[in-house]
Design an enzyme around this catalytic site. Sequence first.
Site, PDB file in Angstrom:
ATOM      1  CG  ASP A  52      38.671  38.311  43.316  1.00 33.71           C
ATOM      2  OD1 ASP A  52      37.722  37.884  43.998  1.00 33.71           O
ATOM      3  OD2 ASP A  52      39.062  39.487  43.348  1.00 33.71           O
ATOM      4  CG  HIS A 197      43.550  35.942  43.009  1.00 30.96           C
ATOM      5  ND1 HIS A 197      44.181  36.580  44.055  1.00 30.96           N
ATOM      6  CD2 HIS A 197      43.024  36.920  42.226  1.00 30.96           C
ATOM      7  CE1 HIS A 197      44.061  37.889  43.909  1.00 30.96           C
ATOM      8  NE2 HIS A 197      43.360  38.125  42.818  1.00 30.96           N
TER       9      HIS A 197
END
Length: 231
Positions: A52, A197
């Site tokens: 992400d 992430h």
Amino acid sequence: MSRSLLRCLAAAVTVAGALTVTPSAALAHGGPTPVVVDTARGHGNVVSFTFDDGPNPPDTLHLLAVLRKNHVKAVFCLVGDQVKAHPEVVRRIAAEGHTLCNHSLHHDNLSLLTPEQVTADLTETSTLIHQAVPWANIAYFRAPYGSWGQSPQIAADLGMQPLGWRFDIEDWVPPGADVLAQRIRDRLTPGAVILMHDGGGDRSQTVDAVAQVIPELRAQGWRLTLPLRRG
């Protein structure tokens, strides 16, 4: 409310050039549904890696090199602001065969927005992605912080499957690559979609953790696949 606090709360309760699809058309062709998927494709020891908040050079580029070396395909959940800043990295992600996911325009809490505002947000984000990679398919949508509100239906109407996760390695406060790698080992279950992430800060520890665990998982018989296509 800070991004870190919103993430913690979410974890605790665990278009020019953009093609839109109506709900009836999507369903008629076996397209997206409003059901949030959190399961990898296949049976047995399968797992999906998702990343992400990018694109975020140099960490995204380093991650791409790790995935390429290990022949792994992943899902990249892109934030519109980052796409606009780094379209060349989006092109690299797509060119290397990874799957794209709409992660909103500014990483806002979409549950606080009206349906019209959510539609505008997702549409603008997809437009930015298509400006970088006109031919790309944006297969998924993931709500920032897991705050879905009415976004699952809207995303499905726009041709994107809502994408959740089984667990988050909580890498937004980097504790060291070894700790992150151990979290993956400890929390992994068959069929898990893992949230990690590559953006939102220095994610070099996440990339190093991924480089550690992929060979281990392969040696243990795990297969790295993409998430389910629809809920």
